[in-house]
Write an enzyme that holds these catalytic residues in place. Structure first.
Site, mmCIF file in Angstrom:
data_model
loop_
_atom_site.group_PDB
_atom_site.id
_atom_site.type_symbol
_atom_site.label_atom_id
_atom_site.label_comp_id
_atom_site.label_asym_id
_atom_site.label_seq_id
_atom_site.Cartn_x
_atom_site.Cartn_y
_atom_site.Cartn_z
ATOM 1 N N LYS A 176 49.101 21.703 32.786
ATOM 2 C CA LYS A 176 47.869 21.406 31.766
ATOM 3 C C LYS A 176 47.334 22.986 31.404
ATOM 4 O O LYS A 176 46.831 23.591 32.532
ATOM 5 C CB LYS A 176 46.740 20.739 32.563
ATOM 6 C CG LYS A 176 45.794 20.423 31.370
ATOM 7 C CD LYS A 176 44.227 20.165 31.850
ATOM 8 C CE LYS A 176 43.527 21.741 31.965
ATOM 9 N NZ LYS A 176 43.243 22.352 30.549
ATOM 10 N N GLU A 179 42.789 24.421 27.267
ATOM 11 C CA GLU A 179 42.762 23.668 26.100
ATOM 12 C C GLU A 179 42.684 24.646 24.817
ATOM 13 O O GLU A 179 43.219 24.644 23.603
ATOM 14 C CB GLU A 179 41.736 22.779 25.783
ATOM 15 C CG GLU A 179 40.157 23.498 26.057
ATOM 16 C CD GLU A 179 39.829 23.448 27.701
ATOM 17 O OE1 GLU A 179 40.929 23.636 28.297
ATOM 18 O OE2 GLU A 179 38.772 23.598 28.178
ATOM 19 N N GLY A 229 42.702 30.269 37.592
ATOM 20 C CA GLY A 229 41.455 29.889 36.965
ATOM 21 C C GLY A 229 40.039 30.460 37.476
ATOM 22 O O GLY A 229 40.336 31.339 38.580
ATOM 23 N N GLY A 230 39.047 29.943 37.171
ATOM 24 C CA GLY A 230 37.949 30.508 37.741
ATOM 25 C C GLY A 230 37.390 29.950 39.037
ATOM 26 O O GLY A 230 38.095 28.804 39.468
ATOM 27 N N GLY A 234 38.208 26.139 40.675
ATOM 28 C CA GLY A 234 39.073 26.516 41.954
ATOM 29 C C GLY A 234 38.604 25.647 43.215
ATOM 30 O O GLY A 234 39.443 24.924 44.068
ATOM 31 N N GLU A 251 44.521 30.717 42.545
ATOM 32 C CA GLU A 251 44.566 31.956 41.850
ATOM 33 C C GLU A 251 43.341 32.238 41.031
ATOM 34 O O GLU A 251 43.250 31.659 39.953
ATOM 35 C CB GLU A 251 45.968 32.573 40.937
ATOM 36 C CG GLU A 251 47.189 32.295 41.712
ATOM 37 C CD GLU A 251 47.526 33.429 42.640
ATOM 38 O OE1 GLU A 251 46.676 34.229 42.792
ATOM 39 O OE2 GLU A 251 48.583 33.177 43.218
ATOM 40 N N CYS A 285 42.031 38.960 35.710
ATOM 41 C CA CYS A 285 41.476 38.592 36.757
ATOM 42 C C CYS A 285 41.591 39.827 37.638
ATOM 43 O O CYS A 285 40.598 39.967 38.412
ATOM 44 C CB CYS A 285 42.368 37.643 37.609
ATOM 45 S SG CYS A 285 44.078 37.796 37.818
ATOM 46 N N GLU A 384 31.755 38.287 38.266
ATOM 47 C CA GLU A 384 32.853 38.683 37.411
ATOM 48 C C GLU A 384 32.409 38.266 35.950
ATOM 49 O O GLU A 384 32.059 37.260 35.395
ATOM 50 C CB GLU A 384 33.894 37.510 37.749
ATOM 51 C CG GLU A 384 35.281 38.000 36.768
ATOM 52 C CD GLU A 384 36.563 36.831 36.993
ATOM 53 O OE1 GLU A 384 36.151 35.719 37.122
ATOM 54 O OE2 GLU A 384 37.416 37.441 37.259
HETATM 55 P P1 NAD Z 1 38.716 28.118 34.020
HETATM 56 O O1 NAD Z 1 38.543 27.944 35.724
HETATM 57 O O2 NAD Z 1 37.524 27.508 33.315
HETATM 58 O O3 NAD Z 1 39.859 27.187 33.485
HETATM 59 C C1 NAD Z 1 41.163 27.594 33.991
HETATM 60 C C2 NAD Z 1 41.866 26.133 33.738
HETATM 61 O O4 NAD Z 1 41.344 24.929 34.542
HETATM 62 C C3 NAD Z 1 41.797 25.684 32.241
HETATM 63 O O5 NAD Z 1 43.014 24.880 32.167
HETATM 64 C C4 NAD Z 1 41.000 24.657 32.393
HETATM 65 O O6 NAD Z 1 40.936 23.521 31.322
HETATM 66 C C5 NAD Z 1 41.044 23.981 34.014
HETATM 67 N N1 NAD Z 1 39.939 23.376 34.506
HETATM 68 C C6 NAD Z 1 38.712 23.806 34.549
HETATM 69 N N2 NAD Z 1 37.885 22.953 35.167
HETATM 70 C C7 NAD Z 1 38.571 22.128 35.863
HETATM 71 C C8 NAD Z 1 38.468 20.943 36.788
HETATM 72 N N3 NAD Z 1 37.405 20.785 37.151
HETATM 73 N N4 NAD Z 1 39.396 20.365 37.033
HETATM 74 C C9 NAD Z 1 40.708 20.719 36.628
HETATM 75 N N5 NAD Z 1 41.030 21.595 35.974
HETATM 76 C C10 NAD Z 1 39.979 22.423 35.386
HETATM 77 O O7 NAD Z 1 39.142 29.441 33.751
HETATM 78 P P2 NAD Z 1 39.302 30.330 32.423
HETATM 79 O O8 NAD Z 1 37.991 30.608 32.067
HETATM 80 O O9 NAD Z 1 40.426 29.418 31.626
HETATM 81 O O10 NAD Z 1 40.149 31.503 33.046
HETATM 82 C C11 NAD Z 1 39.183 32.602 33.529
HETATM 83 C C12 NAD Z 1 39.324 32.793 34.937
HETATM 84 O O11 NAD Z 1 40.553 32.622 35.597
HETATM 85 C C13 NAD Z 1 38.492 33.936 35.446
HETATM 86 O O12 NAD Z 1 37.822 33.477 36.582
HETATM 87 C C14 NAD Z 1 39.780 34.760 36.004
HETATM 88 O O13 NAD Z 1 39.764 35.559 36.951
HETATM 89 C C15 NAD Z 1 40.818 33.621 36.584
HETATM 90 N N6 NAD Z 1 42.100 34.079 36.656
HETATM 91 C C16 NAD Z 1 42.524 34.364 37.922
HETATM 92 C C17 NAD Z 1 44.061 34.935 37.969
HETATM 93 C C18 NAD Z 1 44.460 34.961 39.333
HETATM 94 O O14 NAD Z 1 45.885 35.135 39.224
HETATM 95 N N7 NAD Z 1 43.822 35.342 40.279
HETATM 96 C C19 NAD Z 1 44.712 34.963 36.740
HETATM 97 C C20 NAD Z 1 44.084 34.658 35.614
HETATM 98 C C21 NAD Z 1 42.893 34.221 35.320
#
Ligand code: NAD
Length: 489
Positions: A176, A179, A229-230, A234, A251, A285, A384
Site C-alpha cells: 500500500k 495515496e 511513515g509517521g 506507526g 521506520e 526522515c 518533526e
Molecule cells: P503517514 O504516517 O501519514 O503515512 C505513511 C503511510 O501509512 C501512507 O501509505 C499512509 O496512507 C499509511 N497510513 C497512515 N495511517 C495509517 C493507519 N492508521 N493504518 C495503516 N496505514 C496508515 O506518513 P507520511 O506523511 O506519508 O510520511 C511522512 C512520515 O514518514 C514522516 O514522519 C517521516 O519521518 C516518515 N518517514 C520515515 C522513514 C524512515 O525510514 N524512518 C522514511 C521516510 C519517511
C-alpha cells in the site's frame, strides 16, 4: 504506464481499476493533475489478500528454490535499470523531487533488488550444536502474506526496500503506497511481473491509510507489516500488531541532531549541513533538522549557512540544476508554514527563508529556512516539521551537547563534524541514534542496517540479514538414537 487513462491497480492478480473513489494525483511543481485513478476499496483489500494467500499456498513462488527466486530478483534489478529514465521522470511527476534525486532513488531501488537477490541465494541455515541424541538445525520459512505500507517522500526506494526482501523470502506481498504517490509502486510491480514474479504474488492497493491501510493491517491473513511513515500511524499499527501477535517493522519520524565542532572543516560541514536538511526539501526522515554549533564558531558558521541556503537553486524539478523542488502538497506546505510561525511565536529569529519563493506560481514551493534563538525544549526543536526548516543552537561543552542531542523522543540519525577522530568516536558512541554520520551526512548503503530507536521506530531494514524479518525461524530435531525415548518401557 498510460497516464491519459485512469491508472489500474493490481488486485488479486488482475490489472483493473480500483473500486474506491476516483481522484487525481497532482504534480507538486504546478498543482496540476498527472494521473487519475480509483483508490482501492475495502472489497479490493479483501480480494487481494485472499488471492495473495492462495498464491502463497500454491507454492508457485513460496516453494521455488532460493537460487531460482534470486534469478528473478536479479532480473527485476535489470528491468529497473533498463527503464531508469522513465521511472525517474515518473517519480518526478508523482512526487516533485528534482530529477537528479529521482535518478538516484531509481538506481538505489535496482541496487536493493540486486543485493537481496544475493542475500536470498546465499542465506545459510544452520546445524546447531546438538545436546542429545539428535541432529538439531535452524531453518527459515516464508511467512505467508506480508504487507508493506510506504509514505510519499521516497517512492520506489521505500517500496524496493520492503518488496525485495519480502520476495526474496518467498512471501506474497500486499503493497500500500501512499495515496499521494501511487504511481511508482504500480510501475515497480509491473516490472516485477515482467521479470518473472508470478502474477498474484504482488498486489498494489493505493488508498487512504486510516481505511485501506488499517484494513490491510488488521486482516487476519496478513502475518507481517513493514511500515514506513509517521510515528502516530506507526504506533497505531504496533497496537494492532500486538493484538494479532504479528511481526512489524516501523521506520518512523526523526528530529536528527547535527553537531559542528570548532575544529571541523567548515567548508565540508556547511555543505553537509545544508544538504542534510534542505535536500528533498527537508521531506526526509533523516533530515538534520536540529543543528548544534560550538559557540566559538557559531556566528561564522551561521553566516555561511544562511548565505549557502540563499544560493540554493529552487525550482523546476525537471531541470538538472535544481537542488530543491516543491513540497508534496499545498496542505503540507501550510503545515510547514504553521511550524515556522510557531517557532517565531516561541521567540525564534528568522535567519533566512520563512516564505514562499518569488514566482512559485501554483507549485507548493517553500524557501530553505533557518531559525535561531530557540531552546532545545521548544516545539520547533521537538516536533518533526518534515520540511526545509533548520533550528540552529549554539553549544558550550561536549557533555552539554550530548545531553541536548539525546533529549528528544526521536533517535533516528545524527551527524558529527570534527577533525578530532577520538572525539568523533566518543560522541558517535554516546549519541542515541540508529545511524551516525561522521564528516558526512545522508549517505546510504543497502548493506548497512537502517532504523530508529525510541519513537523513530522498531526493527531494522537493509543489511545482509534484512531478509530474516520476512521469514519465520524454525528449529528442527532429527532423532539419531537407536533406542526409543525411555518413557513407555
Ligand atoms: P503517514 O504516517 O501519514 O503515512 C505513511 C503511510 O501509512 C501512507 O501509505 C499512509 O496512507 C499509511 N497510513 C497512515 N495511517 C495509517 C493507519 N492508521 N493504518 C495503516 N496505514 C496508515 O506518513 P507520511 O506523511 O506519508 O510520511 C511522512 C512520515 O514518514 C514522516 O514522519 C517521516 O519521518 C516518515 N518517514 C520515515 C522513514 C524512515 O525510514 N524512518 C522514511 C521516510 C519517511
Amino acid at each position: 504506464m498510460n497516464l491519459e487513462q485512469p491508472v489500474p491497480l493490481l488486485v488479486a492478480g488482475e490489472w483493473r481499476l480500483g473500486q474506491g473513489e476516483r481522484y487525481d494525483s497532482l504534480y507538486p511543481a504546478d498543482g496540476k493533475p498527472v494521473a487519475s485513478l480509483n483508490a482501492a476499496s475495502l472489497d479490493d483489500v479483501q480480494a487481494a489478500i485472499e488471492h495473495a494467500q492462495r498464491v502463497f499456498e500454491s507454492g508457485v513462488w513460496s516453494r521455488r528454490k532460493p537460487h531460482e527466486r534470486a534469478l528473478v530478483l536479479y532480473r527485476v534489478a535489470e528491468r529497473i535499470r533498463a527503464c531508469a529514465e522513465h521511472l525517474a521522470q515518473l517519480q518526478r511527476l508523482d512526487n516533485g523531487k528534482p530529477i537528479t534525486e529521482t535518478r538516484a532513488l531509481v538506481a538505489s531501488a535496482a541496487g536493493t533488488f540486486q543485493f537481496f537477490a544475493a542475500a536470498c541465494e546465499t542465506l545459510e541455515e544452520t546445524i546447531t550444536p546438538s545436546r542429545g541424541d539428535y541432529l538439531s538445525m535452524s531453518v527459515y520459512e516464508p511467512m505467508g502474506v506480508v504487507a508493506a505500507i510506504t509514505p510519499w517522500n521516497s517512492p520506489i526506494a521505500s517500496e524496493a526496500q520492503k518488496l525485495a526482501p519480502a520476495l526474496a523470502a518467498g512471501n506474497s506481498i500486499v503493497l500500500k503506497p501512499s495515496e499521494i504517490t501511487p504511481l511508482l509502486a504500480l510501475e515497480l510491480a509491473r516490472l516485477c511481473e515482467e521479470a518473472g514474479v508470478p502474477r498474484g504474488v504482488i498486489a498494489v492497493l493505493p488508498g487512504e491509510g486510516r481505511t485501506i491501510g488499517d484494513a490491510i493491517v488488521r486482516h487476519p491473513l496478513v502475518r507481517r507489516v513493514a511500515f514506513t511513515g509517521g510515528t502516530v500511524a506507526g504506533r497505531h499499527i504496533a497496537r494492532v500488531a500486538a493484538d494479532k501477535m504479528m511481526s512489524v517493522s516501523l521506520e518512523l519520524g526523526g528530529k536528527s541532531p547535527t553537531m559542528v565542532f570548532a575544529d571541523a572543516d567548515l567548508d565540508h560541514a556547511v555543505n553537509g549541513v545544508l544538504y542534510g536538511i534542505f535536500s528533498s526539501s527537508g521531506e526526509s526522515c533523516i533530515a538534520g533538522s536540529r543543528l548544534f554549533v560550538e559557540r566559538s564558531i557559531y556566528d561564522d558558521c551561521l553566516a555561511r549557512l544562511a548565505a549557502g541556503a540563499e544560493r540554493l537553486r529552487i525550482g523546476d524539478p525537471a531541470d538538472e540544476n535544481t537542488q530543491m523542488g516543491p513540497l508534496i502538497t499545498a496542505a503540507h506546505r501550510a503545515n510547514v508554514e504553521r511550524y515556522v510561525a510557531m517557532g517565531l511565536e516561541d521567540g525564534g529569529r528568522l535567519r533566512t527563508g520563512g516564505a514562499r519563493p518569488d514566482g512559485a506560481g501554483d507549485g507548493f514551493f517553500y524557501r530553505p529556512t533557518i531559525i535561531e534563538g530557540l531552546a532545545n525544549d521548544q516545539r520547533l526543536c521537538r516536533e518533526e516539521v518534515f520540511g526545509p526548516v533548520l533550528a540552529a543552537l549554539p553549544f558550550e561543552t561536549e557533555s552539554d551537547l550530548i545531553a541536548q542531542a539525546n533529549d528528544s523522543i526521536y533517535a533516528l540519525a545524527a551527524g558529527i563534524w570534527t577533525r578530532d577522530f577520538k572525539r568523533a568516536w566518543r560522541v558517535g558512541r554516546a549519541v542515541q541514534a540508529g545511524t551516525v554520520w561522521i564528516n558526512t551526512y545522508k549517505q546510504f548503503s543497502v548493506s548497512t542496517p537502517f532504523g530508529g530507536w525510541r519513537d523513530s521506530g522498531l526493527g531494522r531494514e537493509k543489511g545482509r540479514l534484512g531478509i530474516l524479518p520476512y521469514m519465520e525461524q524454525k528449529g528442527m530435531y532429527w532423532g539419531t538414537n537407536e533406542a526409543p525415548i525411555p518413557w513407555a518401557d
